[in-house]
Design a protein around this motif. Structure first.
Motif, PDB file in Angstrom:
ATOM      1  N   ASP A  84      19.926   0.282  53.821  1.00  0.00           N
ATOM      2  CA  ASP A  84      20.167   1.222  52.708  1.00  0.00           C
ATOM      3  C   ASP A  84      20.172   0.489  51.369  1.00  0.00           C
TER       4      ASP A  84
ATOM      5  N   ILE B 236      16.717  -0.388  50.088  1.00  0.00           N
ATOM      6  CA  ILE B 236      16.008   0.781  49.546  1.00  0.00           C
ATOM      7  C   ILE B 236      16.486   1.050  48.123  1.00  0.00           C
ATOM      8  N   ARG B 237      17.798   1.022  47.956  1.00  0.00           N
ATOM      9  CA  ARG B 237      18.374   1.237  46.626  1.00  0.00           C
ATOM     10  C   ARG B 237      17.977   0.106  45.674  1.00  0.00           C
TER      11      ARG B 237
ATOM     12  N   PHE C 241      13.743   0.170  45.352  1.00  0.00           N
ATOM     13  CA  PHE C 241      12.964   1.369  45.024  1.00  0.00           C
ATOM     14  C   PHE C 241      13.716   2.374  44.155  1.00  0.00           C
ATOM     15  N   ASN C 242      14.876   1.958  43.608  1.00  0.00           N
ATOM     16  CA  ASN C 242      15.680   2.932  42.876  1.00  0.00           C
ATOM     17  C   ASN C 242      15.000   3.435  41.610  1.00  0.00           C
TER      18      ASN C 242
ATOM     19  N   THR D 208      11.607   3.791  41.406  1.00  0.00           N
ATOM     20  CA  THR D 208      10.262   4.268  41.715  1.00  0.00           C
ATOM     21  C   THR D 208      10.270   5.787  41.704  1.00  0.00           C
TER      22      THR D 208
ATOM     23  N   PRO E  22      10.363   9.472  42.326  1.00  0.00           N
ATOM     24  CA  PRO E  22      10.637  10.138  43.606  1.00  0.00           C
ATOM     25  C   PRO E  22       9.480  10.995  44.121  1.00  0.00           C
TER      26      PRO E  22
ATOM     27  N   VAL F   7      11.624   8.543  52.161  1.00  0.00           N
ATOM     28  CA  VAL F   7      12.383   7.717  53.096  1.00  0.00           C
ATOM     29  C   VAL F   7      12.601   8.501  54.381  1.00  0.00           C
TER      30      VAL F   7
ATOM     31  N   LYS G 206      17.190   8.340  63.404  1.00  0.00           N
ATOM     32  CA  LYS G 206      18.484   8.303  64.082  1.00  0.00           C
ATOM     33  C   LYS G 206      18.250   8.539  65.567  1.00  0.00           C
TER      34      LYS G 206
ATOM     35  N   HIS H 234       4.580  11.593  63.043  1.00  0.00           N
ATOM     36  CA  HIS H 234       4.841  12.746  62.191  1.00  0.00           C
ATOM     37  C   HIS H 234       5.348  12.316  60.806  1.00  0.00           C
TER      38      HIS H 234
ATOM     39  N   ARG I 228       2.197  10.291  53.377  1.00  0.00           N
ATOM     40  CA  ARG I 228       1.024  10.970  52.805  1.00  0.00           C
ATOM     41  C   ARG I 228       0.195   9.976  52.011  1.00  0.00           C
TER      42      ARG I 228
ATOM     43  N   ASN J  74      13.643   3.661  57.482  1.00  0.00           N
ATOM     44  CA  ASN J  74      14.972   3.089  57.622  1.00  0.00           C
ATOM     45  C   ASN J  74      15.265   3.123  59.132  1.00  0.00           C
TER      46      ASN J  74
ATOM     47  N   PHE K 119      31.462   3.267  58.505  1.00  0.00           N
ATOM     48  CA  PHE K 119      31.938   2.527  59.678  1.00  0.00           C
ATOM     49  C   PHE K 119      31.757   3.348  60.941  1.00  0.00           C
TER      50      PHE K 119
END
Lengths: 273, 273
Positions: free
Chosen positions: B77, B80-81, B84-85, B87, B89, B94, B98, B115, B119, B127, B198
């Motif tokens: 995480d 990414i922040r 790319f914070n 860049t 949107p 992202v 899970k 899937h 694009r 992630n 946590f």
């Protein structure tokens, strides 16, 4: 749940109200105060939106849906960049609705929209939306008149479903003048790095300017609800447009007041092995 | 097509090579030079990534896929922040993989991953990813051994398909030490605003640290290919981790050299009505 700072409250379309777009000046910005102060406020709002989004993500229970509509060149892409460029990409997703695919046309028009609903904990941005189905669809007669007429209520019910289930909806109509559009289209022709944005079809839509404005008036009037209000954003000036959208988004997130979730354990329950 | 600045070339896993993670120090940062200079470079890279992404989006022909893997608390995480914070949107998406849903489990393990392919014109960030299917799936025996063994080749073939069709793939393993993980887990226990991150399950995984490291070694060795290389990122120091990932992403985008597309018309063909 959505909320709006006082100085821009007049941009919210009253539920049940009749909308006359030509009564709203797309260049009117006086209510924002001095430009340099407004820009400084925008810079602050952008940072604050990122901070609040982080809490929204941690909380993971609700979502915010921002719907952006406007004629060609109204500045939908620019608004996304101008307002959300510093928001953590983990918690923001943009959906650009283009011409529906065959697969999408094989379902009702809200099917693909529902599929794009933002995950809990995130901000979803619609770059165009289901409103195209009562805008261009109305002007270009993509469906029988009665079918289009029925859609306003369907859209209100659909949005209510989302709201009742934890999504806050903010809708912005980026309102530019016909003159401003001419300038922006000309800019796309003159600037080679903007050629890719130019679409000859936009000129055809421009010939139907009046009909599109009328379709917008209907959509804004019938679908500005307590649960999902429309905002008419004077958008000839890009900085003013960004200031307005950012202010409403920030205010709404502050009002949502997302919290880091409480956990059902104490730190002392655990020992790191 | 992917490319990597000279001073961090040694972090690329050689195709066919054997990986020994304990030979790579997660705290080693000397190759980045002085910290303040490296941080300044990072700030510059971040802006440049945004600029290049805009051209990639305009071009609309190719995409970049960034795969982030690492044990719990490795900093996926945060990367990414951190990278790319800024860049836009519009052009970044992202996907957090899970536990698979029932619907996903009813298909092969690459179905949901395919899937989520980015694009054309965008940067997609994974992630976690399909590598979980040879990492936790291997350690926790979610599938028979032979099935897992077959997956490395399947993954290489799948990634080749994407690459052959215009996607550039960069894979980063965020490599932290066991000691650093302990500190970060403790921090999540001590800091109330981090409680939501946590997960007691992370402690169980920690007991299998050695087995996870071994599974990573196998995956990195077998699936670092010419077309989709793995990078091992010393990640105990967050700033160093971000510097490394940003440098590779920027270098790769520069190498891709996306262009505003040429159009089949001249500006003088049109007149704004």
């Amino acid at each position: 749940m959505h909320s709006c700072p006082k100085h821009i409250k007049h941009l919210v379309v009253k539920p049940g109200g009749k909308v006359k777009l030509d009564r709203i000046d797309p260049r009117e910005v006086d209510f924002l105060g001095k430009e340099d102060k407004a820009r400084a406020q925008l810079a602050e709002d952008i940072v604050e939106i990122d901070r609040l989004q982080d809490r929204l993500y941690a909380e993971g229970k609700r979502s915010l849906l921002v719907v952006l509509q406007g004629t060609d060149t109204a500045g939908k892409d620019g608004t996304i960049r101008g307002v959300f460029n510093q928001t953590g990409p983990l918690g923001v997703s943009v959906t650009a609705f283009k011409k529906p695919s065959e697969d999408e046309l094989a379902r009702d028009y809200l099917w693909r929209v529902h599929h794009a609903a933002p995950r809990r904990g995130t901000i979803g941005i619609f770059n165009r939306s289901h409103y195209e189905d009562v805008l261009i669809a109305r002007v270009r007669k993509f469906a029988p008149k009665e079918a289009i007429e029925a859609r306003y209520d369907q859209i209100n019910a659909f949005e209510k479903l989302l709201v009742d289930n934890g999504t806050i909806i903010l809708k912005f109509m980026l309102h530019i003048s016909k003159k401003e559009q001419a300038e922006r289209l000309q800019e796309r022709l003159d600037d080679k790095t903007k050629h890719w944005k130019f679409n000859a079809g936009d000129l055809e839509d421009r010939l139907l300017w009046g009909e599109f404005q009328k379709a917008y008036e209907l959509a804004l009037g019938r679908c500005s609800t307590e649960h999902a209000p429309w905002h008419i954003v004077p958008a000839d000036r890009k900085w003013a447009r960004n200031c307005i959208v950012a202010a409403v988004v920030r205010d709404t997130l502050e009002n949502m007041d997302p919290h880091y979730p409480k956990v059902p354990w104490k730190a002392s329950d655990f020992e790191i092995p």
